[in-house]
Motif scaffolding. Structure first.
Motif, PDB file in Angstrom:
ATOM      1  N   ILE A  69       4.202 -15.694 -36.118  1.00 13.79           N
ATOM      2  CA  ILE A  69       5.692 -15.740 -35.382  1.00 13.79           C
ATOM      3  C   ILE A  69       5.268 -14.873 -33.933  1.00 13.79           C
ATOM      4  CG2 ILE A  69       8.245 -15.667 -35.310  1.00 13.79           C
ATOM      5  CD1 ILE A  69       7.936 -15.822 -38.083  1.00 13.79           C
ATOM      6  N   TYR A  70       4.922 -15.731 -33.045  1.00 10.12           N
ATOM      7  CA  TYR A  70       4.538 -15.213 -31.722  1.00 10.12           C
ATOM      8  C   TYR A  70       5.653 -14.806 -30.797  1.00 10.12           C
ATOM      9  CZ  TYR A  70       2.228 -14.699 -27.211  1.00 10.12           C
ATOM     10  OH  TYR A  70       1.916 -14.142 -25.855  1.00 10.12           O
ATOM     11  N   ALA A  71       5.695 -13.825 -30.067  1.00  9.98           N
ATOM     12  CA  ALA A  71       6.574 -13.578 -29.058  1.00  9.98           C
ATOM     13  C   ALA A  71       5.806 -12.962 -27.701  1.00  9.98           C
ATOM     14  CB  ALA A  71       7.769 -12.719 -29.121  1.00  9.98           C
ATOM     15  N   ASN A  72       6.039 -13.753 -26.472  1.00  8.71           N
ATOM     16  CA  ASN A  72       5.164 -13.138 -25.319  1.00  8.71           C
ATOM     17  C   ASN A  72       5.587 -11.754 -25.052  1.00  8.71           C
ATOM     18  OD1 ASN A  72       7.314 -13.353 -23.609  1.00  8.71           O
ATOM     19  ND2 ASN A  72       6.750 -15.552 -23.250  1.00  8.71           N
ATOM     20  N   ASN A  73       4.983 -11.057 -24.173  1.00  5.97           N
ATOM     21  CA  ASN A  73       5.247  -9.738 -23.590  1.00  5.97           C
ATOM     22  C   ASN A  73       6.519  -9.678 -23.138  1.00  5.97           C
ATOM     23  OD1 ASN A  73       2.974  -8.676 -24.780  1.00  5.97           O
ATOM     24  ND2 ASN A  73       1.782  -8.541 -22.857  1.00  5.97           N
ATOM     25  N   ASN A  74       6.733 -10.529 -22.109  1.00  7.97           N
ATOM     26  CA  ASN A  74       8.091 -10.578 -21.651  1.00  7.97           C
ATOM     27  C   ASN A  74       9.416 -10.646 -22.440  1.00  7.97           C
ATOM     28  OD1 ASN A  74       7.002 -10.299 -19.109  1.00  7.97           O
ATOM     29  ND2 ASN A  74       7.184 -12.420 -18.518  1.00  7.97           N
ATOM     30  N   THR A  75       9.170 -11.529 -23.636  1.00  2.00           N
ATOM     31  CA  THR A  75      10.297 -11.427 -24.352  1.00  2.00           C
ATOM     32  C   THR A  75      10.454 -10.268 -25.303  1.00  2.00           C
ATOM     33  OG1 THR A  75       9.969 -14.041 -24.890  1.00  2.00           O
ATOM     34  CG2 THR A  75      10.926 -12.714 -26.583  1.00  2.00           C
ATOM     35  N   ILE A  76       9.168  -9.573 -25.691  1.00  2.00           N
ATOM     36  CA  ILE A  76       9.195  -8.433 -26.393  1.00  2.00           C
ATOM     37  C   ILE A  76       9.981  -7.169 -25.766  1.00  2.00           C
ATOM     38  CG2 ILE A  76       7.889  -6.590 -27.500  1.00  2.00           C
ATOM     39  CD1 ILE A  76       5.948  -8.954 -28.281  1.00  2.00           C
ATOM     40  N   ARG A  77       9.593  -7.288 -24.182  1.00  2.00           N
ATOM     41  CA  ARG A  77      10.062  -6.247 -23.378  1.00  2.00           C
ATOM     42  C   ARG A  77      11.545  -6.276 -23.345  1.00  2.00           C
ATOM     43  NH1 ARG A  77       6.384  -7.229 -19.802  1.00  2.00           N
ATOM     44  NH2 ARG A  77       5.164  -5.714 -20.393  1.00  2.00           N
ATOM     45  N   THR A  78      12.116  -7.656 -23.225  1.00  2.00           N
ATOM     46  CA  THR A  78      13.418  -7.705 -22.995  1.00  2.00           C
ATOM     47  C   THR A  78      14.394  -7.310 -24.267  1.00  2.00           C
ATOM     48  OG1 THR A  78      13.090  -9.587 -21.612  1.00  2.00           O
ATOM     49  CG2 THR A  78      15.287  -9.714 -22.672  1.00  2.00           C
ATOM     50  N   ARG A  79      13.509  -7.603 -25.348  1.00  2.00           N
ATOM     51  CA  ARG A  79      14.424  -7.230 -26.826  1.00  2.00           C
ATOM     52  C   ARG A  79      14.149  -5.892 -26.994  1.00  2.00           C
ATOM     53  NH1 ARG A  79      11.632 -12.362 -30.236  1.00  2.00           N
ATOM     54  NH2 ARG A  79      12.838 -14.118 -29.398  1.00  2.00           N
ATOM     55  N   LEU A  80      13.156  -5.276 -26.573  1.00  2.00           N
ATOM     56  CA  LEU A  80      13.504  -4.010 -26.759  1.00  2.00           C
ATOM     57  C   LEU A  80      14.224  -3.087 -25.807  1.00  2.00           C
ATOM     58  CD1 LEU A  80       9.467  -3.180 -27.232  1.00  2.00           C
ATOM     59  CD2 LEU A  80      11.062  -3.044 -28.862  1.00  2.00           C
ATOM     60  N   LYS A  81      14.285  -3.930 -24.605  1.00  2.00           N
ATOM     61  CA  LYS A  81      15.302  -3.112 -23.750  1.00  2.00           C
ATOM     62  C   LYS A  81      16.776  -3.336 -24.285  1.00  2.00           C
ATOM     63  CE  LYS A  81      16.879  -3.499 -18.753  1.00  2.00           C
ATOM     64  NZ  LYS A  81      16.706  -3.870 -17.580  1.00  2.00           N
ATOM     65  N   LYS A  82      17.223  -4.774 -24.789  1.00  2.00           N
ATOM     66  CA  LYS A  82      18.389  -4.895 -25.400  1.00  2.00           C
ATOM     67  C   LYS A  82      18.748  -4.020 -26.453  1.00  2.00           C
ATOM     68  CE  LYS A  82      18.602  -9.629 -24.081  1.00  2.00           C
ATOM     69  NZ  LYS A  82      18.782 -11.075 -24.473  1.00  2.00           N
ATOM     70  N   ARG A  83      17.598  -3.530 -27.267  1.00  2.00           N
ATOM     71  CA  ARG A  83      17.902  -2.729 -28.519  1.00  2.00           C
ATOM     72  C   ARG A  83      17.906  -1.141 -28.018  1.00  2.00           C
ATOM     73  NH1 ARG A  83      12.712  -2.772 -32.525  1.00  2.00           N
ATOM     74  NH2 ARG A  83      12.176  -0.923 -31.496  1.00  2.00           N
ATOM     75  N   GLY A  84      17.598  -0.962 -26.738  1.00  2.00           N
ATOM     76  CA  GLY A  84      17.871   0.474 -26.341  1.00  2.00           C
ATOM     77  C   GLY A  84      16.486   1.315 -26.242  1.00  2.00           C
ATOM     78  N   ASP A  85      15.394   0.698 -26.322  1.00  2.00           N
ATOM     79  CA  ASP A  85      14.227   1.722 -26.096  1.00  2.00           C
ATOM     80  C   ASP A  85      13.921   2.061 -25.024  1.00  2.00           C
ATOM     81  OD1 ASP A  85      14.092   0.567 -29.042  1.00  2.00           O
ATOM     82  OD2 ASP A  85      11.920   0.126 -28.974  1.00  2.00           O
ATOM     83  N   LYS A  86      13.433   2.974 -24.619  1.00  2.00           N
ATOM     84  CA  LYS A  86      13.202   3.452 -23.569  1.00  2.00           C
ATOM     85  C   LYS A  86      11.922   3.008 -22.979  1.00  2.00           C
ATOM     86  CE  LYS A  86      14.702   8.122 -24.169  1.00  2.00           C
ATOM     87  NZ  LYS A  86      14.427   9.635 -24.267  1.00  2.00           N
ATOM     88  N   LYS A  87      11.872   2.508 -21.566  1.00  2.00           N
ATOM     89  CA  LYS A  87      10.976   1.880 -21.032  1.00  2.00           C
ATOM     90  C   LYS A  87       9.296   2.385 -21.389  1.00  2.00           C
ATOM     91  CE  LYS A  87       9.362  -0.017 -16.538  1.00  2.00           C
ATOM     92  NZ  LYS A  87       9.431  -0.247 -15.022  1.00  2.00           N
TER      93      LYS A  87
END
Length: 105
Positions: A35-53
């Motif tokens: 189940i593949y998600a591209n880097n932009n998707t992962i970046r957006t999801r991590l940001k929504k989750r509150g992960d630091k950049k």
């Protein structure tokens, strides 16, 4: 434990874990779906989750390395990028599972 799995089990593994599984168990009638998600998707999801950049970027780089050869070892790929409806993704996983299992029989 993998030894407790049966033909109805769903097992979620890292690529290295899946390679170890194939080495010890063979591929039999198992179906592997990435189940593949591209880097932009992962970046957006991590940001929504509150992960630091910085942590998000570290994780993306590590995942890119860990998953770089995955497409060559799995049966199917299902895309789960930003904007995808989760119900559609689940339906696609099931469809790909059924198609692949039928071919392996």
């Amino acid at each position: 434990k993998l030894t407790d799995s049966n033909e109805k089990s769903v097992i979620i593994l890292t690529p290295s874990g899946y390679k170890d599984y194939i080495a010890s168990e063979g591929n039999k009638n198992d179906v592997s779906i990435y189940i593949y998600a591209n880097n932009n998707t992962i970046r957006t999801r991590l940001k929504k989750r509150g992960d630091k950049k910085e942590e998000a970027e570290r994780r993306i780089l590590a995942d890119n390395e860990d998953f770089k050869d995955t497409i060559s070892i799995v049966d199917r790929i299902v895309y789960n990028n930003e904007g995808a409806n989760i119900n559609d993704v689940v339906k696609k996983v099931y469809e790909e599972y059924c198609k692949t299992l039928e071919k392996k029989r």
